[in-house]
Motif scaffolding. Sequence first.
Motif, mmCIF file in Angstrom:
data_model
loop_
_atom_site.group_PDB
_atom_site.id
_atom_site.type_symbol
_atom_site.label_atom_id
_atom_site.label_comp_id
_atom_site.label_asym_id
_atom_site.label_seq_id
_atom_site.Cartn_x
_atom_site.Cartn_y
_atom_site.Cartn_z
ATOM 1 N N MET A 42 -4.033 -2.130 -5.828
ATOM 2 C CA MET A 42 -3.845 -1.240 -4.689
ATOM 3 C C MET A 42 -4.971 -0.221 -4.613
ATOM 4 S SD MET A 42 -0.763 1.561 -4.266
ATOM 5 C CE MET A 42 -1.385 3.208 -3.941
ATOM 6 N N GLU A 43 -5.320 0.198 -3.382
ATOM 7 C CA GLU A 43 -6.287 1.266 -3.201
ATOM 8 C C GLU A 43 -5.700 2.573 -3.724
ATOM 9 O OE1 GLU A 43 -8.543 0.172 0.886
ATOM 10 O OE2 GLU A 43 -6.399 0.599 1.071
ATOM 11 N N THR A 44 -6.544 3.565 -3.914
ATOM 12 C CA THR A 44 -6.046 4.858 -4.386
ATOM 13 C C THR A 44 -5.145 5.471 -3.325
ATOM 14 O OG1 THR A 44 -7.912 6.072 -3.445
ATOM 15 C CG2 THR A 44 -8.176 5.196 -5.694
ATOM 16 N N VAL A 45 -4.305 6.399 -3.776
ATOM 17 C CA VAL A 45 -3.405 7.077 -2.842
ATOM 18 C C VAL A 45 -4.213 7.831 -1.794
ATOM 19 C CG1 VAL A 45 -1.559 8.774 -2.621
ATOM 20 C CG2 VAL A 45 -1.613 7.269 -4.602
ATOM 21 N N GLU A 46 -5.350 8.418 -2.218
ATOM 22 C CA GLU A 46 -6.199 9.160 -1.274
ATOM 23 C C GLU A 46 -6.690 8.250 -0.154
ATOM 24 O OE1 GLU A 46 -6.456 9.180 -4.494
ATOM 25 O OE2 GLU A 46 -6.474 11.257 -5.226
ATOM 26 N N ILE B 87 -3.638 6.090 6.723
ATOM 27 C CA ILE B 87 -2.487 6.556 7.508
ATOM 28 C C ILE B 87 -2.945 7.535 8.584
ATOM 29 C CG2 ILE B 87 -0.340 7.899 7.412
ATOM 30 C CD1 ILE B 87 0.059 6.752 4.553
ATOM 31 N N GLN B 88 -3.831 8.428 8.217
ATOM 32 C CA GLN B 88 -4.316 9.429 9.177
ATOM 33 C C GLN B 88 -5.173 8.802 10.272
ATOM 34 O OE1 GLN B 88 -6.213 11.955 6.261
ATOM 35 N NE2 GLN B 88 -4.514 13.449 6.276
ATOM 36 N N GLY B 89 -5.883 7.715 9.925
ATOM 37 C CA GLY B 89 -6.802 7.134 10.895
ATOM 38 C C GLY B 89 -6.242 5.983 11.704
ATOM 39 N N LEU C 210 2.110 14.103 1.021
ATOM 40 C CA LEU C 210 3.012 14.211 2.168
ATOM 41 C C LEU C 210 2.700 15.454 2.997
ATOM 42 C CD1 LEU C 210 6.421 13.164 0.554
ATOM 43 C CD2 LEU C 210 5.247 11.997 2.418
ATOM 44 N N ALA C 211 2.250 16.507 2.320
ATOM 45 C CA ALA C 211 1.910 17.741 3.028
ATOM 46 C C ALA C 211 0.692 17.561 3.929
ATOM 47 C CB ALA C 211 1.656 18.867 2.029
ATOM 48 N N GLN C 212 -0.129 16.511 3.668
ATOM 49 C CA GLN C 212 -1.306 16.252 4.490
ATOM 50 C C GLN C 212 -0.982 15.428 5.743
ATOM 51 O OE1 GLN C 212 -4.514 14.564 2.120
ATOM 52 N NE2 GLN C 212 -3.837 15.689 0.286
ATOM 53 N N LEU C 213 0.254 14.945 5.817
ATOM 54 C CA LEU C 213 0.655 14.095 6.945
ATOM 55 C C LEU C 213 1.602 14.844 7.870
ATOM 56 C CD1 LEU C 213 1.374 10.778 4.984
ATOM 57 C CD2 LEU C 213 -0.731 11.412 6.186
ATOM 58 N N HIS C 214 1.520 14.510 9.156
ATOM 59 C CA HIS C 214 2.417 15.118 10.137
ATOM 60 C C HIS C 214 3.556 14.125 10.412
ATOM 61 C CE1 HIS C 214 3.994 16.887 13.787
ATOM 62 N NE2 HIS C 214 3.314 17.982 13.504
ATOM 63 N N PRO C 215 4.812 14.553 10.241
ATOM 64 C CA PRO C 215 5.935 13.614 10.420
ATOM 65 C C PRO C 215 5.958 12.931 11.778
ATOM 66 C CG PRO C 215 6.685 15.661 9.432
ATOM 67 C CD PRO C 215 5.262 15.881 9.828
ATOM 68 N N GLY D 206 3.508 5.972 7.886
ATOM 69 C CA GLY D 206 2.994 6.257 6.553
ATOM 70 C C GLY D 206 3.845 7.283 5.829
ATOM 71 N N PHE D 207 4.285 8.313 6.543
ATOM 72 C CA PHE D 207 5.144 9.350 5.956
ATOM 73 C C PHE D 207 6.422 8.705 5.408
ATOM 74 C CE2 PHE D 207 7.836 12.991 5.570
ATOM 75 C CZ PHE D 207 7.008 14.098 5.459
ATOM 76 N N LEU D 208 6.978 7.753 6.164
ATOM 77 C CA LEU D 208 8.215 7.085 5.752
ATOM 78 C C LEU D 208 8.006 6.311 4.456
ATOM 79 C CD1 LEU D 208 11.152 6.276 6.444
ATOM 80 C CD2 LEU D 208 10.229 4.406 7.795
ATOM 81 N N TYR D 209 6.914 5.560 4.354
ATOM 82 C CA TYR D 209 6.648 4.787 3.140
ATOM 83 C C TYR D 209 6.440 5.692 1.921
ATOM 84 C CZ TYR D 209 6.323 -0.060 4.763
ATOM 85 O OH TYR D 209 6.624 -1.327 5.216
#
Length: 420
Positions: A1-5, A11-13, A47-52, A58-61
């Motif tokens: 798997m790729e890194t979490v970062e 997810i953001q893109g 999770l704090a870097q993502l907007h629900p 992505g937030f759900l996963y």
Amino acid sequence: METVETLVAHIQGLSGSGEELAHLHNLLRQADGEPLRAHSAALLPFLAQLHPSAHSLGFLYLLEAFASSASNLRAQGGGDFLVTTADFLVSCSAEQIRLAPDKVFKNEVMQLNAPIRGIAPLRAAIRKIQTSSEELTPIHADYLLLCLLAKQYKAGLSVLEDDILEVDQPKDLFLYCYYGGMIYIGLKKFTIALDFLHNAVTVPMSSLNAIAVEAYKKYILVSLIQNGQVPSFPKYTSSTAQRNLKNHAQVYVDLSTCYSKGNYSELEEYIQLNAEKFQSDNNLGLVKQVLSSMYKRNIQRLTQTYLTLSLEDIASSVQLKTPKEAEMHVLRMIEDGEIHATINQKDGMVSFHEDPEQYKSCEMVEHIDSSIQRLMALSKKLSSIDENISCDPAYLMKTGRERGGRFDYDDFDSVPHKYF
């Protein structure tokens, strides 16, 4: 798997167009499971870097992977997790979470041993995932299970009172009908409970499953409580169910046979002999209600034979200990509308009457009218579904193969011209 970062960057893109979401969903499924859960303790800052709302999928996963660890839940505090979940479900994008409805958090709520606190979030999730109130989602059954465990039966009515006409997975329907039947049993609404359990037993099945077996056991018990007998399988029941269900519920079939004899002592003895089996099935409470309903059923039989009868004779006939007990049963049945009778307190005589309902009152007319309107609406909906199925390519190919690949022009006569 790729890194979490890297995953968070994806997810953001890729949370924009439908094409991007499909690509993101593939990446998330590749990372799902052990690869993502191995980093579960470190997911909270990401999770704090993502907007629900913008990054819902992505937030759900990530939230599901974080919550998969009981130690993470304890460290954050169960209440905080439920608040985070509830806030997410209120603000998330319905379009995105419909891609992964199985990721909603019933199991995590169960780990917290707080089913009542998961009811509101899961109800919000159902409404988010549904495209209409007629759609059955994968989390309907989870929601109803939480209502059962929390003994919040009325909360389950918010989804049980919808007319379900769209089903994706058969298991979801089996569980929905089974848990729905149990909720109505808890509410003592046995007539509606029978409808749900009946559906779980008669829904088409190619092989027998444990849910249908357990539903059939409860169907027998509730039928005896409500109607005093168990109806035979209707014609549309699958051959699999008709051949096998009774063999897997023989103790309950024998209970029904014993009940039909009308002998309270014999039924009580049979229940005592098989109490361990009923207890292991978690049905002993219902079985005891079957036993107590024997008094009611025998009193109803007396109304078909006598116009008047003393309380002492009623007690003797139905094997009650005293006339006072007989009076209590008769009064309860009169109150519930199960018999129509009056008791003369002076001489202890009971007079049985015909049903006084003339079906002419305003309330009855309104009830009948509303039932007719509902049936007309359902008939219209079923006709629409039938039209759609008759035009479905997969259905047409299947029926064509069954006929050796031959189609007759008559096969298409009922298809509206608008589909050509």
